[in-house]
Design a protein around this motif. Sequence first.
Motif, PDB file in Angstrom:
ATOM      1  N   THR A 112      -8.730  -2.180   0.749  1.00  0.00           N
ATOM      2  CA  THR A 112      -9.723  -3.015   1.433  1.00  0.00           C
ATOM      3  C   THR A 112     -10.831  -3.408   0.469  1.00  0.00           C
ATOM      4  N   HIS A 113     -11.272  -2.446  -0.344  1.00  0.00           N
ATOM      5  CA  HIS A 113     -12.296  -2.734  -1.350  1.00  0.00           C
ATOM      6  C   HIS A 113     -11.800  -3.787  -2.345  1.00  0.00           C
ATOM      7  N   LEU A 114     -10.540  -3.655  -2.762  1.00  0.00           N
ATOM      8  CA  LEU A 114      -9.976  -4.604  -3.721  1.00  0.00           C
ATOM      9  C   LEU A 114      -9.810  -5.988  -3.094  1.00  0.00           C
ATOM     10  N   GLU A 174       0.824  -1.213   0.000  1.00  0.00           N
ATOM     11  CA  GLU A 174       0.000   0.000   0.000  1.00  0.00           C
ATOM     12  C   GLU A 174       0.857   1.261   0.000  1.00  0.00           C
ATOM     13  N   ALA A 175       1.914   1.265   0.804  1.00  0.00           N
ATOM     14  CA  ALA A 175       2.756   2.460   0.922  1.00  0.00           C
ATOM     15  C   ALA A 175       3.405   2.818  -0.412  1.00  0.00           C
ATOM     16  N   GLU A 176       3.824   1.792  -1.170  1.00  0.00           N
ATOM     17  CA  GLU A 176       4.457   2.053  -2.466  1.00  0.00           C
ATOM     18  C   GLU A 176       3.438   2.566  -3.464  1.00  0.00           C
ATOM     19  N   CYS A 177       2.254   1.963  -3.470  1.00  0.00           N
ATOM     20  CA  CYS A 177       1.192   2.403  -4.373  1.00  0.00           C
ATOM     21  C   CYS A 177       0.791   3.841  -4.040  1.00  0.00           C
ATOM     22  N   GLY A 213       0.524   9.288  -5.539  1.00  0.00           N
ATOM     23  CA  GLY A 213       0.402  10.606  -4.944  1.00  0.00           C
ATOM     24  C   GLY A 213      -0.779  10.764  -4.010  1.00  0.00           C
ATOM     25  N   TRP A 214      -1.263   9.661  -3.422  1.00  0.00           N
ATOM     26  CA  TRP A 214      -2.325   9.782  -2.424  1.00  0.00           C
ATOM     27  C   TRP A 214      -1.735  10.383  -1.155  1.00  0.00           C
ATOM     28  N   GLN A 226      -5.684   6.712   4.847  1.00  0.00           N
ATOM     29  CA  GLN A 226      -6.993   6.090   5.002  1.00  0.00           C
ATOM     30  C   GLN A 226      -7.661   5.864   3.648  1.00  0.00           C
ATOM     31  N   THR A 227      -7.443   6.797   2.722  1.00  0.00           N
ATOM     32  CA  THR A 227      -8.002   6.636   1.373  1.00  0.00           C
ATOM     33  C   THR A 227      -7.383   5.428   0.696  1.00  0.00           C
TER      34      THR A 227
END
Length: 207
Positions: free
Chosen positions: A182-184, A162-165, A170-171, A175-176
Amino acid sequence: EHPYLEAEQIPAFLDAIRGRPCELAALLGLHGLRRSEMFAITWADVDLSPYSLGFLYVRGALVHDEDGKLIRKKENKNRSSRRTVPIMIPRLAELLRLRHSERSEESAPKTADNSFPVLTGHPNSVYKSINSICERAGLPLIGVHGLRHSFASLAHSLGVPEAECMALGGWNDPQTMRKIYTHLDTAARLKASNAMTDFYKNANAKR
């Protein structure tokens, strides 16, 4: 949730957009760029390195002002949005090199203006073109924002943390990013359980 492409749908999408006027914009979107970011990319923000596919320096934004007119800002408001994105799709590098070569020939003997945007035209035309192509190809109508979600979908399916994505896309809100992953995760589990259900249904039908 906004419609997006699953990993196995992306190759069909790449085939469908190849050679179309919106292809360059779509490939930028599949690198996680927002619409405002992709239309703010100038040739000064493109590094076509001879040692790799190259890099995109994401820092500006094309946004509406208070009168509804599109204006170009040199810097995004969020620090996390200002980032260096490696070009990961060979076709994008190919198109950028081709366009850069064409621009050099057109501007000769004058010096090419590196502040010139890579994408021309109105952002809304890209939205319509992508949805039209998706409809003909039998794919979800993802628009432009769906490309960014498709980038996250592919990252998730490839096991990208997640951190790399989050850094690549650029998020600025963890939490977003967590909600998207989580949805995926939920979608992947549902797909797996449906596949098992279909297996047992087919097994009973053969008896």
